[in-house]
Design an enzyme around this catalytic site. Structure first.
Site, PDB file in Angstrom:
ATOM      1  N   PHE A  37     -28.809  58.123  34.148  1.00 53.03           N
ATOM      2  CA  PHE A  37     -28.055  57.650  35.317  1.00 53.03           C
ATOM      3  C   PHE A  37     -28.423  56.233  35.682  1.00 53.03           C
ATOM      4  O   PHE A  37     -29.477  55.763  35.426  1.00 53.03           O
ATOM      5  CB  PHE A  37     -28.296  58.570  36.508  1.00 53.03           C
ATOM      6  N   SER A  55     -20.702  59.229  44.902  1.00 49.27           N
ATOM      7  CA  SER A  55     -21.901  59.926  44.413  1.00 49.27           C
ATOM      8  C   SER A  55     -21.600  60.630  43.098  1.00 49.27           C
ATOM      9  O   SER A  55     -22.378  60.573  42.147  1.00 49.27           O
ATOM     10  CB  SER A  55     -22.374  60.934  45.466  1.00 49.27           C
ATOM     11  N   TRP A  82     -21.281  58.082  40.417  1.00 48.40           N
ATOM     12  CA  TRP A  82     -22.605  57.521  40.093  1.00 48.40           C
ATOM     13  C   TRP A  82     -23.348  58.435  39.134  1.00 48.40           C
ATOM     14  O   TRP A  82     -24.067  58.002  38.246  1.00 48.40           O
ATOM     15  CB  TRP A  82     -23.410  57.336  41.384  1.00 48.40           C
ATOM     16  N   HIS A  83     -23.160  59.746  39.334  1.00 47.79           N
ATOM     17  CA  HIS A  83     -23.858  60.710  38.488  1.00 47.79           C
ATOM     18  C   HIS A  83     -23.337  60.714  37.067  1.00 47.79           C
ATOM     19  O   HIS A  83     -24.076  61.037  36.141  1.00 47.79           O
ATOM     20  CB  HIS A  83     -23.765  62.119  39.070  1.00 47.79           C
ATOM     21  N   GLY A  84     -22.065  60.411  36.871  1.00 51.43           N
ATOM     22  CA  GLY A  84     -21.552  60.423  35.504  1.00 51.43           C
ATOM     23  C   GLY A  84     -20.158  59.861  35.399  1.00 51.43           C
ATOM     24  O   GLY A  84     -19.363  59.954  36.339  1.00 51.43           O
TER      25      GLY A  84
END
Lengths: 485, 334
Positions: free
Chosen positions: A485, A320, A323-325
């Site tokens: 994103f 997670s 995925w965000h950055g």
């Protein structure tokens, strides 16, 4: 094009809406879908038409693979096709989003000097990639229903949720478009849609964008922060992120309702959470749902013993974070939440229960502190803010309090001007922020209680008017935080 | 379903009524000068009054104006003493926008004068139109009566965030501003007392290290286009020609960064130069001539400290001393 822009609200949306329902009224159902797809692609291309071939390429690739997986008999192994399909999707996402992150770390580890690719990140790539991976997996499981290319395209490109979610499942969207009621103007949905859109707009431009200025000052424009400035900075970002993202989701839900499409709620008062597991049931709900169904459960979930459960939880949260950055601060943020989730899970097995106020206090402060890593561009910036928050740079009170609190000087408290501008305003906004997130109903609850009466007309008008004036005053439409994103 | 349709109509009407009430109240306060004036505007007002009062109209003169890069960048007192010509610094705040800066200059320019604009880079790519700061300034200190139905009036009200607007009106109601006649400057900010009788900033001693840490290269657009700002410069050039005034455009003093060696910046600066040549607008120097080391700066990437101002002015004098128009001013004044 952003939802909070005049060209979207007064030009794009009314035209799309009117033509869609005219085509529906004329029973030109295929034409109405094509119209919506074309409009969505136009909406997507507004940012940069160079991104469009990538979206279309991804869409066609996944449709072909998904259709193949949906067949009863396939010449090659279905599992192999699924795995290859997922790998290609992840590789596509990885190439555009993580190449430079990979190269930077390779260079650091091996002392090499490979050039960065500086690839532009295609808009919404994280969202449409995940939604299509869901489609592939469901196709493999036989849970898709031989969707036509038209229906599939509409599911992927539907503009209200295209850019930044909510992450929706194909079987939640496609049947709604197929329903006979979809093409008929529904004034109840229009009323509710405009209502929740107005709330979202207000949250985004009147609240989030105001907090953004202070968060930016504290994170990016100072070299050190004192105690109060540190907390102002972190709390500003905590509220900015919530009002920005939940405001965007409200707008997406509101716009979809205009078209008789119900999207899932994505936020449910997350800052009221009493533990981290509760937080993740309330924050970015559709992402948590995706990660649970399509990563945590396939990894074994909690069915393979305690240790494996904790490992799975850590993996989910670090994915997670990634995925965000594309950065170690994001991964570390995910790691923190993973550890907190494991601790919460273990704590619950002991049977001890914390006082609710204490539980809330710990949860909120954990989330607030973890957001510092999420926002900071580097670990140094994060440490700068945290040092301020924990008093390492001293405690400084406003000069105006010196005459009354001078005795505190013997406790190393100093008096002076804040490095942040508009301190009185930010403290007021933070207090208001707490009142809204803790004491008031969230936008979904407000919409459920919506009635077509004068009170709600005034509420809607106030929110919309404030939002529209704020857009104009802010001049440059600001981007949603989840935009890249 | 009818009640929902009725709701949409009622909500639309309510929206229009609320909007009209908001606009009426805000416009009434802003245009009647009851609104509380910010410290920034008070400083601008006091400074401009002082600068204008010091201009001697009896002789042809050199006027240098722009935003605060020039206020904190060029010491016209040194120019005056070195070249023996009357020279004045009208520069104050880039946020007032190019149109304001030019209109302010026009108030003091006369036939035979020379005007130099060392403009901040954002002026070269900004769109046409009055800035919020200029609107606020005119609302607070302007003499003209403005109709509430003009674009500028709408901008005046709607370019203020609702929260800031409500705050200002509340403060005005509590302060009873009508009884105040003196504009008192905030002692902690910039002060018009630090402006000499040529209009130059003084007393900006040493670099303010903390303020300078996060300064970076100036922002420029991805591609060069003929912006509203450049069109405004073109129009001003025409006005100057018609009024026998010589205009020079030059570039601001700003902090050196190695990014300025990149193609992106070089291409933009070349495009700017070519534009001025193509449109027969006289220029002085190139952008790269006015990039200075951090040690010469005060508190922003555009504000020089006293030492920097001395260095910059000395170099600027060397650029202008041989211009025919400056020589003409010297002859006229001796």
């Amino acid at each position: 094009m952003l939802f909070n822009s005049f060209e979207f609200i007064f030009a794009f949306l009314p035209v799309i809406f009117v033509v869609y329902f005219i085509l529906g009224k004329l029973q030109l159902l295929v034409a109405s879908k094509i119209w919506l797809i074309a409009s969505s692609l136009f909406f997507y291309s507004w940012w940069n038409i160079a991104y469009l071939p990538l979206l279309l390429g991804s869409l066609f690739f996944n449709y072909v693979v998904g259709s193949a997986l949906g067949k009863e008999h396939l010449k090659v192994s279905k599992k192999a096709v699924l795995v290859i399909g997922i790998i290609i999707n992840v590789a596509f996402l990885g190439y555009y989003k993580y190449s430079d992150f990979f190269i930077v770390n390779m260079n650091a580890l091996t002392d090499s000097n490979f050039e960065l690719l500086h690839l532009a990140l295609p808009l919404a790539i994280s969202f449409f990639t995940f939604e299509q991976i869901i489609y592939l997996v469901d196709s493999y499981r036989g849970e898709t229903k031989n969707y036509s290319l038209l229906d599939y395209s509409l599911f992927v490109t539907f503009f209200p949720k295209l850019i930044a979610g909510p992450i929706v499942y194909h079987n939640e969207i496609i049947p709604q478009f197929k329903s006979k009621w979809n093409k008929i103007i529904n004034w109840k949905n229009i009323s509710k849609g405009i209502f929740i859109f107005s709330i979202g707009l207000f949250k985004k431009v009147a609240i989030a964008d105001t907090f953004a200025a202070w968060a930016t000052q504290g994170f990016d424009q100072t070299t050190s922060l004192t105690f109060i400035d540190g907390w102002i900075t972190s709390l500003s970002y905590t509220f900015q992120l919530y009002f920005d993202f939940s405001g965007y989701c409200d707008m997406a839900i509101g716009i979809s309702l205009l078209f008789n499409i119900k999207l899932l709620m994505n936020f449910n008062s997350p800052y009221k959470a009493l533990d981290i597991q509760d937080f993740w049931r309330r924050w970015h709900i559709t992402l948590s749902r995706f990660l649970t169904h399509y990563l945590y459960i396939p990894l074994g979930g909690n069915r393979k013993g305690k240790v494996r459960t904790y490992i799975n939880i850590l993996i989910i949260f670090m994915v997670s974070g990634l995925w965000h950055g594309a950065g170690w601060t994001f991964i570390f943020w995910g790691f923190l939440h993973g550890v907190a989730s494991c601790i919460t899970r273990f704590w619950k097995t002991t049977g001890f229960k914390l006082n609710k106020v204490l539980a809330w206090f710990i949860t909120f402060n954990f989330v607030n502190i973890a957001w510092v890593f999420f926002r900071a561009k580097t670990f140094d910036d994060a440490i700068k803010v945290l040092k301020g928050m924990f008093g390492f740079n001293g405690i400084q009170l406003p000069e105006i309090l010196h005459s009354k609190l001078a005795f505190l000087s013997q406790f190393q408290v100093s008096f002076g001007a804040s490095q942040l501008t508009g301190v009185k305003d930010v403290i007021l906004f933070i207090l208001l922020g707490f009142l809204i997130v803790l004491l008031s109903k969230n936008s979904i609850q407000l919409t459920e209680r919506f009635r077509p009466n004068f009170y709600h007309a005034v509420f809607l008008s106030f929110a919309l008017l404030t939002g529209l004036i704020s857009i104009y005053a802010l001049k440059n439409a600001s981007e949603f935080l989840y935009f890249n994103f | 379903m009818k009640k929902y349709k009725k709701f949409v109509i009622v909500a639309t009407l309510t929206f229009m009524v609320l909007g009209s009430i908001y606009y009426s109240i805000s416009y009434n306060f802003m245009s009647s000068k009851k609104i509380d004036v910010s410290d920034e505007l008070i400083w601008i007002r006091n400074s401009l009054v002082k600068k204008h009062e010091n201009v001697d109209f009896e002789q042809n003169k050199l006027i240098i104006t722009a935003g605060s890069n020039t206020l904190f960048g060029i010491r016209t007192k040194d120019i005056s003493e070195s070249l023996k010509i009357p020279a004045y610094n009208l520069a104050i705040h880039a946020g007032l926008g190019l149109e304001f800066i030019i209109e302010d200059a026009k108030e003091v320019l006369r036939s035979g004068d020379v005007v130099i604009l060392p403009l901040e880079y954002n002026h070269f790519y900004a769109p046409k139109g009055t800035t919020k700061l200029a609107l606020d300034y005119n609302a607070a200190f302007g003499e003209e009566e403005r109709s509430p139905f003009t674009i500028d009036s709408l901008k005046l009200v709607f370019e203020e965030k609702p929260y800031d607007n409500v705050k200002k009106i509340s403060k005005s109601l509590m302060n009873n501003k009508e009884n105040e006649t003196e504009l008192i400057e905030n002692p902690n900010g910039y002060n018009s007392k630090n402006i000499n009788n040529h209009g130059d900033q003084t007393n900006q001693l040493g670099p303010q290290e903390l303020a300078l840490v996060k300064v970076g290269p100036v922002e420029i657009p991805g591609e060069f286009t003929e912006s509203g700002g450049l069109l405004t410069i073109k129009e001003f050039n025409n006005w100057c020609e018609q009024n026998n005034i010589k205009l020079f455009i030059t570039y601001p003093n700003t902090m050196y960064f190695k990014e300025y060696e990149d193609n992106h910046y070089k291409k933009y600066f070349e495009s700017l130069s070519d534009y001025f040549v193509k449109n027969k607008i006289s220029t002085i120097g190139q952008p790269s001539d006015f990039l200075y080391d951090k040690k010469y700066f005060y508190d922003t990437g555009y504000h020089l400290n006293e030492e920097g101002m001395t260095v910059r002015t000395r170099e600027f004098i060397s650029f202008i001393k041989d211009l025919p128009e400056i020589k003409t001013l010297q002859l006229q004044n001796n």
